[in-house]
Design an enzyme around this catalytic site. Structure first.
Site, short mmCIF file in Angstrom:
data_model
loop_
_atom_site.label_atom_id
_atom_site.label_comp_id
_atom_site.label_asym_id
_atom_site.label_seq_id
_atom_site.Cartn_x
_atom_site.Cartn_y
_atom_site.Cartn_z
N LYS A 204 0.87 -1.23 -0.19
CA LYS A 204 0.00 -0.08 0.11
C LYS A 204 0.75 1.15 -0.01
CE LYS A 204 -4.51 0.65 0.49
NZ LYS A 204 -5.53 -0.21 -0.15
N GLY B 67 -25.80 2.16 2.17
CA GLY B 67 -24.67 2.69 1.03
C GLY B 67 -25.02 1.98 -0.45
N VAL B 68 -25.38 3.16 -1.25
CA VAL B 68 -25.84 2.60 -2.83
C VAL B 68 -24.93 3.66 -3.72
CG1 VAL B 68 -27.84 1.37 -2.66
CG2 VAL B 68 -27.81 3.73 -2.63
N GLY B 69 -23.77 3.68 -3.37
CA GLY B 69 -22.76 4.50 -4.04
C GLY B 69 -22.46 3.50 -5.44
N VAL C 87 -20.50 0.92 -5.65
CA VAL C 87 -20.50 -0.82 -5.44
C VAL C 87 -21.80 -1.17 -5.12
CG1 VAL C 87 -19.84 -2.81 -4.24
CG2 VAL C 87 -18.00 -0.91 -4.83
N TYR D 192 -24.73 0.28 -5.62
CA TYR D 192 -25.73 0.48 -6.69
C TYR D 192 -25.61 -0.61 -7.85
CZ TYR D 192 -27.85 2.44 -10.96
OH TYR D 192 -28.81 2.77 -11.85
P1 NAD Z 1 -18.92 5.09 -2.66
O1 NAD Z 1 -18.24 6.42 -1.93
O2 NAD Z 1 -19.26 5.07 -4.20
O3 NAD Z 1 -20.53 4.75 -2.06
C1 NAD Z 1 -20.53 4.61 -0.52
C2 NAD Z 1 -21.96 5.20 -0.22
O4 NAD Z 1 -22.22 4.97 0.95
C3 NAD Z 1 -22.14 6.53 -0.95
O5 NAD Z 1 -23.15 6.66 -1.50
C4 NAD Z 1 -22.35 7.38 0.59
O6 NAD Z 1 -23.27 8.42 0.62
C5 NAD Z 1 -22.99 6.07 1.35
N1 NAD Z 1 -22.80 6.29 2.87
C6 NAD Z 1 -21.77 6.78 3.51
N2 NAD Z 1 -22.11 6.92 4.91
C7 NAD Z 1 -23.29 6.45 5.03
C8 NAD Z 1 -24.02 5.88 6.19
N3 NAD Z 1 -23.68 6.42 7.50
N4 NAD Z 1 -25.11 5.41 5.95
C9 NAD Z 1 -25.50 5.06 4.61
N5 NAD Z 1 -24.99 5.36 3.46
C10 NAD Z 1 -23.67 6.10 3.60
O7 NAD Z 1 -17.95 3.82 -2.16
P2 NAD Z 1 -17.74 2.31 -3.10
O8 NAD Z 1 -16.88 2.49 -4.26
O9 NAD Z 1 -19.29 2.09 -3.65
O10 NAD Z 1 -17.52 1.58 -1.89
C11 NAD Z 1 -18.39 1.10 -0.71
C12 NAD Z 1 -17.58 0.33 0.26
O11 NAD Z 1 -16.71 -0.63 -0.44
C13 NAD Z 1 -16.46 1.16 0.81
O12 NAD Z 1 -16.13 1.05 1.96
C14 NAD Z 1 -15.26 0.77 0.06
O13 NAD Z 1 -13.76 0.98 0.80
C15 NAD Z 1 -15.53 -0.67 -0.16
N6 NAD Z 1 -14.91 -1.34 -1.34
C16 NAD Z 1 -14.73 -0.74 -2.47
C17 NAD Z 1 -14.18 -1.23 -3.65
C18 NAD Z 1 -14.57 -0.67 -5.05
O14 NAD Z 1 -14.30 -1.46 -6.05
N7 NAD Z 1 -15.07 0.62 -4.99
C19 NAD Z 1 -13.58 -2.49 -3.63
C20 NAD Z 1 -13.27 -3.04 -2.16
C21 NAD Z 1 -14.00 -2.44 -1.14
#
Ligand code: NAD
Length: 356
Positions: free
Chosen positions: A80, A180-182, A184, A186
């Site tokens: 990292k 959380g529907v960001g 991943v 979504y």
């Molecule tokens: P993202 O930022 O796109 O989505 C996260 C979502 O969670 C956002 O929409 C945010 O508004 C919401 N959120 C934050 N706090 C919240 C709460 N208290 N209650 C409800 N919703 C809340 O991130 P992502 O890329 O979708 O990743 C989501 C998680 O998965 C993170 O923890 C990330 O570390 C992990 N992750 C992501 C990946 C990847 O490929 N993107 C890979 C491994 C792990």
């Protein structure tokens, strides 16, 4: 924190201090274990309050990458990079080029990619300085955004959990509470909807929740109410430490399977889920799809089909971890660690045989 003691205790190989005042670079690169292959892990940029905080973070995250790669069956180790700076203000091309030169000086022992606070753009800045960078855009021969592969892997692992608990891996008619529907969450919601699952969703960003309500018919709840939803599966896809002594007693689900990193606040929380008969899909196993996808950029021309075929197999890995947990009478979180450690130990033994 006594850095050397910490490294010796947790098996880290190397910590690199990277300084270039002209470029505004202050960063650390941690290499945890290269038994299985070069250490791959993202370059995280955060306004760390101190150097000590950055060092602690980079060492902890590098170790987690070793475990993630090992259970995913990849020939990669864990590493990292942590850059001290505000990603909204301090990102410059010069800074990432300087980091790229440090990465290059490690001769391929560490391969970087995007992470919290960095994007494909910064990986493009690094690329002219070193070939040891992934997460490049598709137009540059890379694999692009890892999130779709992560969503797919979670969906596959969730099905393996359903098979264990309900005797069928169909998610039709199952209620999934999604936190959380960001990116991943979504993507995952779309797979679940296609299969006929019922969605109960929350997000602190109202537009994100509203989109899932309008497009996929999800029921919306307030962020704090998600822990009380009567559901089959709770899926944390927002932030870490969400499985803890305050939330677990509220759960009314049979399975926990989500994307967030470091979901268990403490090791005891993994045991507690186990004692309550809730099947926990270990986070770093379930969310390994993005890493698997990126690994197909290393040393070969990226192939989407080959990468996604391997992501599919997260289903089998979750099944193996459940079987190991049952056989050894331990919780699934411990079983995942045991599986990773066994693979590394076996590879180390072979290496020692040949290298003396
Ligand atoms: P993202 O930022 O796109 O989505 C996260 C979502 O969670 C956002 O929409 C945010 O508004 C919401 N959120 C934050 N706090 C919240 C709460 N208290 N209650 C409800 N919703 C809340 O991130 P992502 O890329 O979708 O990743 C989501 C998680 O998965 C993170 O923890 C990330 O570390 C992990 N992750 C992501 C990946 C990847 O490929 N993107 C890979 C491994 C792990």
């Amino acid at each position: 924190m006594k850095v050397m003691d910490y490294m010796a205790q947790h098996g880290h190989e190397q910590l690199v201090y990277c300084s270039n005042p002209e470029a505004g670079l202050r960063a650390f690169i941690a290499i945890h274990d290269t038994t299985l292959g070069p250490a791959l892990g993202g370059a995280r940029m955060r306004p760390y309050a101190s150097e000590a905080e950055a060092v602690e973070d980079v060492l902890r995250l590098a170790r987690a990458m070793t475990y993630k790669a090992a259970v995913a069956g990849l020939n990669l180790g864990g590493g990292k990079a942590a850059i001290i700076g505000d990603p909204h203000k301090d990102k410059t091309e010069a800074l990432f080029k300087a980091l790229g030169r440090f990465i290059h000086s490690l001769g391929g022992r560490y391969i970087t990619t995007e992470d919290v606070g960095t994007t494909e753009r910064e990986m493009q800045y690094i690329r002219p300085e070193t070939p040891y960078v992934t997460g490049l855009p598709v137009s540059w021969g890379g694999s692009g955004d890892p999130s779709p592969a992560t969503s797919f892997g979670i969906y596959r692992g969730m099905k393996a959990c359903a098979h264990e608990v309900y005797g069928s891996d169909s998610l039709a008619g199952k209620t999934v509470a999604l936190q959380g529907v960001g990116k991943v969450g979504y993507g995952l919601a779309k797979y679940l909807h296609e299969e006929g699952a019922k969605l109960v969703v929350t997000d602190i960003y109202p537009e994100a929740a509203q989109r899932v309500h309008e497009e996929l018919g999800a029921t919306l709840v307030e962020p704090e109410a998600i822990y009380d939803v009567d559901c089959h599966i709770f899926s944390p896809c927002a932030f870490g430490a969400v499985l803890n002594a305050r939330t677990i007693p509220r759960f009314r689900c049979q399975i926990v399977a989500g994307a967030a990193n470091n979901q268990l606040e403490t090791d005891e929380d993994g045991q507690e889920l186990h004692h309550r008969g809730i099947l926990y899909a270990p986070d770093y196993v379930l969310n390994g799809g993005g890493l698997i996808n990126i690994s197909y950029e290393v040393g070969r021309a990226y192939s989407h089909d080959a990468a996604w075929e391997q992501v599919t197999r997260i289903y089998d890995t979750i099944g193996q971890i459940i079987a190991l947990a049952k056989a050894d009478g331990i919780c699934t979180a411990q079983a995942a660690d045991r599986m990773a450690e066994a693979r590394i130990a076996a590879a180390r033994k072979v290496k020692n045989l040949y290298l003396g």
